[in-house]
Design an enzyme around this catalytic site. Structure first.
Site, PDB file in Angstrom:
ATOM      1  N   HIS A 194     -67.536 -24.820  51.126  1.00  0.00           N
ATOM      2  CA  HIS A 194     -68.861 -24.195  51.121  1.00  0.00           C
ATOM      3  C   HIS A 194     -69.564 -24.426  52.461  1.00  0.00           C
ATOM      4  O   HIS A 194     -70.150 -23.501  53.039  1.00  0.00           O
ATOM      5  CB  HIS A 194     -69.719 -24.781  50.000  1.00  0.00           C
ATOM      6  CG  HIS A 194     -69.176 -24.567  48.617  1.00  0.00           C
ATOM      7  ND1 HIS A 194     -68.033 -25.186  48.168  1.00  0.00           N
ATOM      8  CD2 HIS A 194     -69.640 -23.814  47.585  1.00  0.00           C
ATOM      9  CE1 HIS A 194     -67.801 -24.820  46.911  1.00  0.00           C
ATOM     10  NE2 HIS A 194     -68.767 -23.987  46.532  1.00  0.00           N
ATOM     11  N   SER A 212     -65.557 -19.360  47.940  1.00  0.00           N
ATOM     12  CA  SER A 212     -66.900 -19.777  48.346  1.00  0.00           C
ATOM     13  C   SER A 212     -67.062 -19.822  49.863  1.00  0.00           C
ATOM     14  O   SER A 212     -68.160 -19.578  50.375  1.00  0.00           O
ATOM     15  CB  SER A 212     -67.227 -21.147  47.746  1.00  0.00           C
ATOM     16  OG  SER A 212     -67.244 -21.081  46.334  1.00  0.00           O
TER      17      SER A 212
END
Length: 388
Positions: A327, A262
């Protein structure tokens, strides 16, 4: 296919060299003193007389350069750069700041294109905000090399996931398996001295729902970006996002492991979305508002899943589930270094002041995180989960 691509590329380069040699001889006739420059009037006259030998899009760029030049003269090197598919920053600025508007029809209006030409045109409109850049890319792109980095990294991620699925006999929420953390690839706070884990964690995913969304996003966004900007630049953004993600976890969520790609995916997607917003009027991709909304919904769903999983009671306490901070680390790389790269198609990054500013910030963060990992854990006397 590769041989045809190579042959086509060599043929195009040879043709460009022949044309360039002809023009250089013609240019020299207008410059008896060997100054390296000719007047814009003579240059324009030369283009009008022999322009049929040039690709129409390159001819358009040269005419734009001639009409926008305020000094009344053209440098030979600008012509050489154009025919060699190289453009200096000053060359591009001269065209963008010129008074001449490109009057020929847009690339989107051209007909009779083959399937591969339509694909290249589609990629150009998906990623580039300026018509002159789109035409430049359309003329100069060859399939050699193909977008190998994003395809290779995706294949490797899927292969590792399938292998772990077979070994663990689990494909959904693999992270809940008691043997999952024993893998030598994922990042674990107790094993942070093993430096490779700050990068190799991308080959481990929490489950098929985690892998699926990451693979879809990095293929739909990453492959077109690599086709336009090249493997070197896109791999840099991706890897920088991955490293920033694991380091962000080690600083802001110190007791949690981290898995998944991610960080790299969010770096690419956030850079692409930010580039679209910053060049909204110039981006001509279809349904851009709807597609941005869908991308944001997908990213929000994936981030929400990661947050939920992080705070969900662990099936193997006292070790928590993987962190979601990777993230955010990827997003920060995307909206800084990533945007600078995507906004400067075919330009030298070394000439961009913001590039050096953001690169310096990134390096400072990496050095800070390294010292943090060396000293902060012992100074804060944290209670870390036991090693797997």
């Amino acid at each position: 296919m590769r041989q045809r691509c190579s042959a086509g590329l060599v043929g195009q380069l040879a043709l460009n060299k022949i044309i360039m040699d002809k023009y250089m001889k013609r240019l020299a006739k207008f410059d008896p003193d060997n100054t390296g420059y000719i007047s814009t009037e003579k240059f324009r006259s030369l283009l009008q007389r022999h322009g049929s030998e040039l690709d129409p899009h390159k001819l358009e760029v040269l005419l734009a350069l001639a009409d926008s030049n305020s000094e009344g003269r053209i440098c030979y090197q600008d012509f050489v750069n154009l025919m060699s598919n190289k453009r200096s920053n000053s060359f591009r600025q001269a065209i963008l700041q010129g008074n001449r508007r490109l009057c020929s029809k847009a690339l989107l209006e051209e007909t009779g294109l083959s399937l591969s030409q339509r694909l290249i045109r589609h990629v150009a409109y998906e990623t580039l905000p300026r018509e002159i850049d789109r035409k430049w890319y359309y003329d100069s792109y060859t399939c050699c090399p193909p977008p190998w980095f994003m395809i290779t990294i995706t294949i490797v991620e899927v292969a590792f996931f399938l292998y772990n699925g077979v070994v663990l006999d689990r494909f959904v929420l693999q992270v809940t398996h008691p043997l999952y953390l024993k893998n030598a690839l994922l990042y674990h706070p107790q094993l942070r001295a093993q430096a490779w884990r700050y990068l190799t964690y991308i080959f481990m995913h929490a489950g098929i729902e985690h892998l699926g969304l990451n693979v879809v996003l990095q293929l739909l966004v990453g492959v077109p970006l690599e086709m336009v900007h090249g493997a070197a630049r896109i791999s840099f953004v991706y890897v920088a996002g991955v490293v920033a993600g694991s380091l962000a976890v080690s600083v802001a969520d110190m007791t949690a492991p981290v898995v998944g790609s991610s960080g790299g995916v969010y770096a690419l997607v956030s850079a692409h979305l930010a580039n679209i917003v910053m060049n909204w009027s110039g981006m001509k991709c279809q349904f851009k508002l709807l597609r941005m909304a869908v991308a944001l919904v997908c990213m929000s769903f994936e981030f929400g899943r990661a947050v939920w999983l992080r705070f969900h009671p662990s099936v193997y306490p006292p070790c928590p589930h993987p962190s979601f901070m990777a993230h955010l680390g990827g997003v920060m790389v995307g909206i800084t270094l990533g945007v600078i790269i995507l906004r400067n198609y075919e330009q030298r990054l070394q000439d961009q002041t913001l590039w050096w500013i953001f690169l310096s910030i990134y390096v400072i963060f990496v050095l800070f995180a390294i010292f943090w990992n060396i000293f902060a854990y012992s100074l804060l006397d944290l209670k870390l989960p036991p090693p797997p």
